[in-house]
Write an enzyme that holds these catalytic residues in place. Structure first.
Site, mmCIF file in Angstrom:
data_model
loop_
_atom_site.group_PDB
_atom_site.id
_atom_site.type_symbol
_atom_site.label_atom_id
_atom_site.label_comp_id
_atom_site.label_asym_id
_atom_site.label_seq_id
_atom_site.Cartn_x
_atom_site.Cartn_y
_atom_site.Cartn_z
ATOM 1 N N GLY A 17 0.855 -1.181 0.000
ATOM 2 C CA GLY A 17 0.000 0.000 0.000
ATOM 3 C C GLY A 17 0.887 1.225 0.000
ATOM 4 O O GLY A 17 2.118 1.112 0.054
ATOM 5 N N ASP A 19 -13.719 7.022 -5.118
ATOM 6 C CA ASP A 19 -12.759 6.189 -5.847
ATOM 7 C C ASP A 19 -13.311 4.770 -5.990
ATOM 8 O O ASP A 19 -12.574 3.784 -5.842
ATOM 9 C CB ASP A 19 -11.418 6.176 -5.102
ATOM 10 C CG ASP A 19 -10.276 5.685 -5.997
ATOM 11 O OD1 ASP A 19 -10.494 5.539 -7.216
ATOM 12 O OD2 ASP A 19 -9.178 5.443 -5.468
#
Ligand code: ACK
Length: 984
Positions: A630, A746
């Site tokens: 991430g 998103d």
């Protein structure tokens, strides 16, 4: 091993009698040719034998003894050797090489000339010389020449050399002397060799046999037991027999290389790393899957981490691991039985000994108050060690909530410290499984058919199909028939005229079967048919509703798109608006519905973390492997232990070291957001670790990872219903978020995760404000970073993000799902995407996409954001499609290939032949297959099942679907024609 021994070994060949032996089976006790110094043999009398030593071409002495007193009578000349040690010999051999002159060739010799000499021996332990006395010696033999020479011409030395060998034995003293008696011959003794025979050291069948001296007794053999060579072991006692002439005979038994070693050229060589040998009788073999051997000589390969070998697993077997949990756990229930059914795990761990255990918990509304309940219930056949994928449970209490955990096990489950994985289902005995169908009514009847319809039950889970059971009322006890339909209506045909039938219906959902509806009795009409007055009308409606139902949906959507149906949404919005109250963010939530709180509104963001998340004690977390990266650090999978609860699989996002405070805040922001949500289609936060390093966010584990890559890996694997099921889940999660007043910004397949049951959950919340992490996000002219392809035009242009812009993104996710992870707008540049959207271009339907779904996508991509559907509408719409799978049959490509005015075209004219019919539905290519399979009348085609269609050779799923849906229409038409016939 000496060179000599080796050359001997070469001459010895397994399993044969070694008749031709070289010198290697002789042990020489004396060889006069190899004595370099004086021999020191004695002669009696002194003038008898002469010792003459000459030098050979290598300057080595040749010791010879000569005597030639042929002219004088009464010769008695003795020559005797030194003491010769016997060593191990029991029988000795004396090899003499000599020349002997022919008496006739000597002129003037009288009868005194002899042509023989005598050989004697004397055994004694005393090595220190003897006082020579002829009687001490025992005669071995008289030696005569095979060849004698007539002339001893030293000029050209024509010597005829005789070789004679004599055997002596048994001898038992420590040594012996040899003596040669001349009685008047002309002799030159050139060499004397004394030896005994032995069976020489040898290696046979991986066993070594030592030098062995044969028995004196020529009729018996010496039995010798061999010793296995290094790294070999006895298979059967290895034996050889030593024959009297030093030959090994009759090999018996053998050794084999021990485990970890294999035979190479008569020796045992260690298995190489990566190989093993577990059984002495095999060869080294490559380690089985999921195991390894690092060193040489391995007799077993060790399992890789996470893999095991059960006690009874042979070392040849691959290492295996515990299975993944069972899938698709469903229940069905009636008044007395609760049946759980599941499908085997995706990963059986590589074993076949799969079993299942059922664990039952009974929970009160307070979730932590659960107690085990296997004792209370009766499991058929049993709760543990099930080999089938179903179990029936009886004796359950009414009005109770049972949670069943089905655990898959195999032979190595007990060896793994990895917590077992289970499928869980909660059953409320109030709920009684899927709702029962009620209100079964007859629409019309003919002499051979009855048309029925019923109300769709109100329930959470979509109906997969209805099962209609019927039987002749009079023959209830005998048998019954059943038929299935996906729509809440059916035409039961093949009935007898004027006969009463009993019908009942049940539903099947993902939660299992409902119980059957109450029984309804209806009668077919008599042969002279008196159809119900409204029958014609019903038929038209039925035809239209089956053939044109999908198109009605499409039409509705079309009207919505063109704005003609906007009143519907507007009206809905107005009434909803009235029920809403304004709260922060300008969001209008439902009263009583929890509202999302933006962590950024907290002065101290840590406060938000405390408020919305649970701190986890780090020892409860076990990190197992890294599954991705991430923006803030690695994403790992692992396990989370909670006292009193089963360990669960989790994903752990970590914050890498060296962060600055604002990074920590941004990282934990996602947890503060996620912690506020509680919905089956939103990724669940388990907790955070903030009080120690590394800082972590722990969320539920989703076995199939992110949706986009999952779809790409399983391109074309799912049914449309499964894909719609996934989309329904995402829509439901989004509905929850929008109801909470949360805007995702998103939403994309890459930010949706999929678990082992194909449940999709919306994820990635932390970045809803900054979008720094999303590789798809690009800077816009207004400076924001936005995932262009997924974002509504108003959000790109002036950052107007709303649930309506999330709906646009949802339309793109639909497109991603239906195209199995295709990149939206393919390789078009972001700039081109923005321009083409502005000009009205929209993504076309992916291949195989039902019209209804593409229409919904287009609806989500309306320029005017208020015209886009709300998530609640999307969920309702998808539920309807799932309940009516026939509405998903028309594909966009099918419609494009049909002439205009689809409604009329779907209502086929009556055809004369099967060929015409196939032409009309654009499936002409199957004409010959239909004929070959015997479907050559429309009647027979109308009775075809999907299996029949497949059997005729229709392999493409799209074609199968098309033909089956057209067969349904054909059935109605034929029925209609038949009914018309009755009136004639
Ligand atoms: O596509 P993937 O396998 O699914 O790779 C990414 C990777 O971590 C980086 O984000 C996976 N991932 C993220 N959250 C989870 C989760 N809760 N369960 C399983 N995998 C996850 C994601």
């Amino acid at each position: 091993m000496s060179l000599r021994t080796r050359s001997c070994l070469l001459s010895l060949f397994l399993g044969v009698v070694f008749s031709r032996l070289s010198l290697c089976n002789q042990v020489v006790l004396l060889d006069t040719t190899s004595v370099l110094g004086e021999l020191g043999w004695k002669t009696y009398p002194i003038n008898g034998w002469d010792a003459i030593t000459v030098m050979d071409e290598h300057n080595r002495p040749i010791h010879t003894f000569q005597v030639c007193n042929v002219m004088e009578p009464n010769q008695n000349n003795w020559l005797h050797s030194n003491w010769i040690p016997r060593q191990a010999a029991h029988r000795i051999y004396v090899e003499l090489r000599f020349t002997l002159r022919d008496c006739n060739s000597i002129p003037w010799v009288s009868g005194t000339c002899k042509e023989t000499f005598n050989l004697f021996y004397h055994e004694t332990d005393d090595a220190h010389g003897i006082k020579f006395k002829p009687p001490l010696f025992t005669k071995i033999d008289t030696i005569a020449a095979d060849e004698s020479f007539t002339q001893m011409d030293l000029g050209d030395r024509i010597l005829k050399l005789n070789t004679e060998v004599r055997e002596v034995g048994p001898i038992s003293r420590k040594g012996f002397y040899l003596a040669f008696q001349d009685i008047g011959a002309c002799i030159a003794l050139v060499s004397v060799r004394v030896y005994y025979k032995k069976c020489p050291f040898t290696l046979i069948n991986l066993a070594s046999f030592p030098d062995t001296v044969p028995r004196v007794d020529s009729t018996s053999l010496v039995e010798v037991r061999g010793a296995c060579i290094d790294h070999a072991e006895e298979k059967e006692t290895p034996k050889l027999f030593c024959g009297v002439d030093g030959a090994w005979l009759v090999p018996l038994g053998k050794c084999v290389c021990s485990v970890g070693y294999q035979e190479v050229g008569g020796t045992c060589v260690a298995c190489r790393p990566g190989f093993y040998k577990a059984n002495p009788e095999t060869n080294c073999t490559k380690c089985p899957p999921h195991s390894f051997s690092y060193g040489e000589g391995a007799f077993v390969c060790r399992c890789e981490k996470g893999f095991y070998r059960a006690k009874k697993d042979p070392p040849t077997m691959a290492c295996t691991r515990p299975p993944s949990p069972p899938r698709n756990l469903m229940f069905s229930m009636n008044d007395t039985c609760l049946m759980l059914e599941w499908t085997p795990p995706l990963d059986t761990g590589g074993r076949r000994d799969l079993t299942y255990n059922v664990l039952c918990k009974r929970c009160s509304p307070e979730p932590s108050r659960c107690q085990l309940c296997e004792e209370e219930l009766r499991f058929l056949p049993r709760p543990l060690g099930l080999t089938n994928t179903t179990v029936t449970i009886v004796d359950f209490a009414a009005h109770a909530n049972y949670t069943f955990e089905i655990e898959s096990l195999n032979g190595v489950s007990g060896l793994s410290s990895f917590p077992r994985q289970v499928a869980i289902i909660t059953v409320s005995t109030d709920q009684g499984g899927p709702s029962r169908v009620g209100g079964l009514k007859k629409d019309w009847a003919s002499p051979s058919s009855i048309a029925l319809s019923w109300q769709q039950p109100e329930q959470m889970l979509p109906v997969a199909e209805y099962e209609i059971k019927y039987y002749e009322k009079e023959h209830e006890q005998l048998s019954y028939s059943s038929t299935r339909t996906k729509a809440p209506s059916v035409i039961v045909s093949g009935l007898k005229p004027a006969t009463w039938y009993v019908f009942s219906v049940r539903t099947r959902t993902a939660g299992g079967h409902s119980s059957y509806s109450p029984k309804f009795e209806y009668q077919t009409t008599g042969d002279s048919s008196d159809m119900a007055p409204d029958q014609g009308q019903v038929l038209v409606i039925a035809t239209a509703s089956v053939g044109g139902f999908t198109l009605l949906i499409i039409l509705t959507l079309f009207l919505l798109i063109t704005g003609r149906c906007q009143w519907y949404f507007k009206a809905k919005m107005t009434s909803e608006d009235k029920r809403r109250t304004t709260c922060q963010n300008g969001h209008v939530p439902f009263p009583g519905v929890k509202t999302y709180v933006d962590p950024d509104t907290y002065e101290d963001p840590t406060q938000a973390v405390h408020e919305f998340t649970k701190e986890i004690d780090p020892p409860r977390i076990r990190i197992e492997r890294v599954i991705g990266a991430g923006e803030f650090g690695e994403v790992c999978s692992g396990r989370l232990r909670t006292p009193g609860k089963k360990e669960i699989a989790v994903a752990i996002k970590t914050l890498k070291g060296g962060y600055v405070e604002h990074q920590r805040r941004d990282f934990l922001r996602e947890a503060s957001i996620m912690g506020q949500f509680d919905h089956p289609n939103i990724i669940r936060l388990e907790g955070v670790v903030t009080k120690s390093r590394p800082v972590m966010i722990v969320v539920e584990y989703m076995e199939n990872g992110s949706l986009d890559s999952f779809l790409r890996q399983h391109d074309g694997h799912f049914t449309v219903i499964q894909l719609v099921g996934m989309l329904r889940g995402i829509a439901s999660g989004m509905k929850y978020l929008s109801d909470m007043g949360y805007i995702h910004r998103d939403l994309a397949a890459r930010n949706t995760l999929v678990n082992s049951n194909l449940v999709c959950k919306v994820s990635d919340f932390g970045l809803s404000r900054v979008l720094e992490d999303d590789p798809e996000a690009a800077y816009t002219t207004t400076g924001g970073k936005i995932p262009i392809r997924w974002t509504a035009p108003e959000a790109i242009a002036y950052r107007k993000f709303s649930s309506a812009s999330d709906a646009w993104s949802y339309g793109i996710v639909m497109w991603e799902v239906m195209s199995y992870g295709e990149r939206p707008y393919w390789e078009m540049s972001n700039q081109d995407v923005i321009l083409s959207i502005e000009e009205g271009y929209r993504l076309p339907a992916p291949m195989g996409c039902p019209v209804a779904l593409h229409q919904l996508m287009l609806h989500c991509w309306q320029k005017e954001r208020n015209h886009r559907p709300k998530f609640t509408d999307i969920v309702t719409f998808l539920d309807k499609l799932i309940r009516n799978p026939s509405s998903l049959l028309p594909l966009v490509e099918d419609l494009q290939s049909l002439p205009e005015s689809p409604v009329e075209e779907m209502d086929y004219p009556m055809f004369i032949s099967v060929g015409d019919w196939l032409d009309s539905i654009k499936m002409s290519q199957y004409k010959s297959s239909f004929m070959a399979a015997g479907f050559n009348t429309l009647d027979s085609v109308a009775r075809m099942s999907i299996e029949d269609v497949r059997r005729t050779g229709v392999e493409l799923i799209g074609h199968q679907r098309r033909i089956v849906s057209c067969i349904q229409t054909l059935q109605l038409q034929l029925l209609h024609e038949q009914e018309k016939g009755f009136h004639v």
